[in-house]
Design an enzyme around this catalytic site. Structure first.
Site, PDB file in Angstrom:
ATOM      1  CG  ASP A  75     -45.286 -26.542  16.307  1.00 38.41           C
ATOM      2  OD1 ASP A  75     -44.922 -27.733  16.480  1.00 38.41           O
ATOM      3  OD2 ASP A  75     -44.603 -25.716  15.656  1.00 38.41           O
TER       4      ASP A  75
ATOM      5  CG  ASN B 297     -38.848 -29.947  15.851  1.00 39.81           C
ATOM      6  OD1 ASN B 297     -38.066 -29.173  16.410  1.00 39.81           O
ATOM      7  ND2 ASN B 297     -38.650 -30.396  14.630  1.00 39.81           N
TER       8      ASN B 297
ATOM      9  N   GLY C  18     -40.438 -24.583  18.048  1.00 34.98           N
ATOM     10  CA  GLY C  18     -39.571 -23.460  18.404  1.00 34.98           C
ATOM     11  C   GLY C  18     -40.352 -22.351  19.082  1.00 34.98           C
TER      12      GLY C  18
ATOM     13  NE  ARG D 148     -35.596 -26.067  15.261  1.00 33.62           N
ATOM     14  CZ  ARG D 148     -36.793 -25.526  15.121  1.00 33.62           C
ATOM     15  NH1 ARG D 148     -37.883 -26.220  15.440  1.00 33.62           N
ATOM     16  NH2 ARG D 148     -36.921 -24.298  14.669  1.00 33.62           N
TER      17      ARG D 148
ATOM     18  CB  SER E  36     -33.518 -18.451  15.897  1.00 37.08           C
ATOM     19  OG  SER E  36     -34.913 -18.361  16.119  1.00 37.08           O
TER      20      SER E  36
ATOM     21  CG  ASP F  40     -41.167 -20.564   8.317  1.00 34.53           C
ATOM     22  OD1 ASP F  40     -39.940 -20.763   8.427  1.00 34.53           O
ATOM     23  OD2 ASP F  40     -41.934 -20.478   9.292  1.00 34.53           O
TER      24      ASP F  40
ATOM     25  CD  GLU G 249     -39.729 -27.068  11.471  1.00 35.26           C
ATOM     26  OE1 GLU G 249     -38.739 -26.358  11.152  1.00 35.26           O
ATOM     27  OE2 GLU G 249     -40.822 -26.567  11.766  1.00 35.26           O
TER      28      GLU G 249
ATOM     29  NE  ARG H  59     -37.853 -26.272   7.224  1.00 30.81           N
ATOM     30  CZ  ARG H  59     -38.770 -25.523   7.816  1.00 30.81           C
ATOM     31  NH1 ARG H  59     -38.681 -24.195   7.761  1.00 30.81           N
ATOM     32  NH2 ARG H  59     -39.791 -26.076   8.447  1.00 30.81           N
TER      33      ARG H  59
ATOM     34  CG  HIS I 139     -44.270 -28.383   9.154  1.00 28.12           C
ATOM     35  ND1 HIS I 139     -44.939 -27.232   9.440  1.00 28.12           N
ATOM     36  CD2 HIS I 139     -42.973 -28.120   9.489  1.00 28.12           C
ATOM     37  CE1 HIS I 139     -44.117 -26.342   9.940  1.00 28.12           C
ATOM     38  NE2 HIS I 139     -42.916 -26.853   9.979  1.00 28.12           N
ATOM     39  NE  ARG I 140     -42.865 -23.646   7.591  1.00 28.51           N
ATOM     40  CZ  ARG I 140     -44.146 -23.357   7.876  1.00 28.51           C
ATOM     41  NH1 ARG I 140     -45.082 -23.531   6.967  1.00 28.51           N
ATOM     42  NH2 ARG I 140     -44.480 -22.875   9.059  1.00 28.51           N
TER      43      ARG I 140
ATOM     44  CE  LYS J  49     -42.304 -27.889  14.143  1.00 32.29           C
ATOM     45  NZ  LYS J  49     -42.388 -26.436  14.199  1.00 32.29           N
TER      46      LYS J  49
END
Ligand SMILES: O=C(O)C1=C[C@@H](OP(=O)(O)O)[C@@H](O)[C@H](O)C1
Ligand SMILES: C=C(OP(=O)(O)O)C(=O)O
Length: 426
Positions: free
Chosen positions: A38, A82, A84, A112, A158, A305, A333, A336, A377-378, A408
């Site tokens: 990122d 990706n 944001g 997104r 967002s 997150d 991403e 989720r 990633h999360r 990321k």
């Protein structure tokens, strides 16, 4: 699991700082910038836009030569991956400057939403067009005719749209103040505090009326603060703190603490509610427990997150846990909510997936599983926790598919995780 982890830099602070340093008057030295996909996206975009920067060899110290409110290059095709935190603020800044720019990313980036930001900007005279599907990147920005005294933006999809307008506002408030009004609900509020804090450090003050409206007085210019030190990433901290809580710990993270400007440090409140013991210094946090975690039922809108980490920690709780007000998970991403439900079920949990909540009922015994990560990633990082020995459970064999997606925000996550696990066994 026991030990101490030195955290990588905060993604949110790194990308904001890079952009503000690039816009500022003067040269900024940034210490401990996050090294990840990122931030690379932001660094490469700035380079293409003619902003000069250098990395001190072998370090994460960068020197950015500010462009004093106007990037030297007026035409560019920018790849935003990706990220944001790159595409949204850059869209607003480039639209405010005017020029001929296209912004695009990976396939998921094109799913997104960015429509609320584009609507807010085009309503005051910028010229941003969609080159694919309306409401989503890719975008084409051309020079417009601005009349920006009063802007309105929706904040329920967002918070990054408001962040983007705030950071670009001084470019549009040269002669008259700009007021940005939030229409309806604003989610993920603590990220706005990060934005305002960093703008302040770069010499721009914002007058605010709660979360409703923000006024940027006319004639302010970003000025380099000379040096900025990037805190450790509080969202990345959540995996290790949860590991301390699940296994008993103590596990310490270094790089964030009492002085943090990141809302995700409030993740520790959720761990405390689950029965973990948290101790904090100015620059560190430590988690431990007696190995028994309590179920939790809470609103996680302020820490979307880090809340993913709670969803997996809930596997070790003494009953069903409910994570509320997390609809934004669907446009990150991956979806989720859906991905989390699918993968937690593979481990034997009973899951209720609502439109904006998740209810996790732990199984009596976790089942071995191969976890898909959806290029998120999360997902990869938080499911590593399902492999741990809880007090009542034996270690579970968890295979994480496509773990490289952690690049990321935390490229060496699994190396660090394995090191701590090995140290504990020694
Ligand atoms: O501004 C930021 O740095 C971020 C805001 C949050 O997004 P939303 O505001 O879209 O929830 C968060 O999920 C993201 O990882 C980083
Ligand atoms: C939502 C996230 O990223 P982004 O900054 O791309 O929105 C995230 O890191 O969890």
């Amino acid at each position: 699991m026991q030990g101490t982890v030195r955290l990588p830099g905060s993604k949110s602070i790194s990308n904001r700082t890079l952009l503000l340093a690039a816009l500022a008057n003067g040269t900024t030295r940034i210490h401990d910038l996050l090294a990840s996909d990122d931030t690379l996206v932001m660094l490469m975009a700035l380079k293409q836009l003619g902003v000069a920067w250098e990395q001190a060899e072998g370090t994460q110290t960068y020197t950015v030569h500010g462009s004093d409110g106007s990037f030297p290059v007026h035409q560019a095709d920018l790849f935003m991956g990706n990220a944001g935190t790159a595409i949204r603020p850059l869209t607003a800044a480039l639209a405010a400057m005017g020029g001929d720019y296209t912004l695009h990313g990976v396939a998921r980036m094109h799913e997104r939403p960015i429509g609320d930001l584009v609507d807010a900007l085009n309503a005051v005279g910028t010229r941003i067009a969609y080159t694919g599907v309306a409401g989503y990147p890719p975008l084409h920005i051309q020079r417009g005719q601005l009349h920006t005294q009063r802007m309105q933006v929706r904040g329920n999809v967002s918070s990054q749209f408001l962040t983007a307008l705030l950071m670009a506002a001084p470019l549009m408030a040269k002669h008259e103040a700009v007021t940005i009004e939030v229409v309806g609900e604003l989610i993920s509020k603590p990220y706005i505090e990060i934005t305002l804090n960093l703008m302040q450090r770069f010499g721009v003050s914002v007058e605010r009326d709660g979360w409703q409206s923000f006024t940027i007085p006319a004639g302010q210019q970003y000025r380099s603060p000379d040096t900025i030190h990037v805190e450790g990433d509080a969202s990345s901290a959540s995996y290790f703190l949860a590991a301390g809580a699940i296994t008993g710990g103590p596990l310490r993270v270094e790089g964030v603490g009492n002085n943090s400007i990141q809302g995700d440090v409030r993740f520790v409140e959720a761990l405390q509610q689950m029965g973990a013991t948290i101790t904090m210094g100015d620059n560190w946090i430590e988690a431990s427990s007696n190995g028994v975690l309590k179920a939790i039922d809470a609103d996680f809108n302020h820490i979307p997150d880090a809340a993913m980490t709670i969803a997996v920690a809930a596997l070790y709780a003494d009953g069903p846990s409910t994570l509320r007000n997390i609809a934004s998970w669907r446009v990150k991403e991956t979806d989720r909510l859906s991905a989390m439900a699918t993968e937690l079920r593979k481990l034997g949990a009973t899951i209720e997936e609502g439109s904006d909540y998740l209810r996790v009922t732990p199984p009596a015994q976790l089942q071995a599983a191969a976890i898909d990560t959806y290029d998120d990633h999360r997902m990869a990082m938080c499911f590593s926790l399902a492999s741990l020995d809880g007090a009542a459970l034996r270690g579970t064999v968890v295979r994480i598919n496509d773990p490289q997606c952690v690049a990321k925000t935390f490229p060496d996550y699994f190396t660090v995780f394995a090191q701590i696990a090995e140290q504990t066994l020694l």
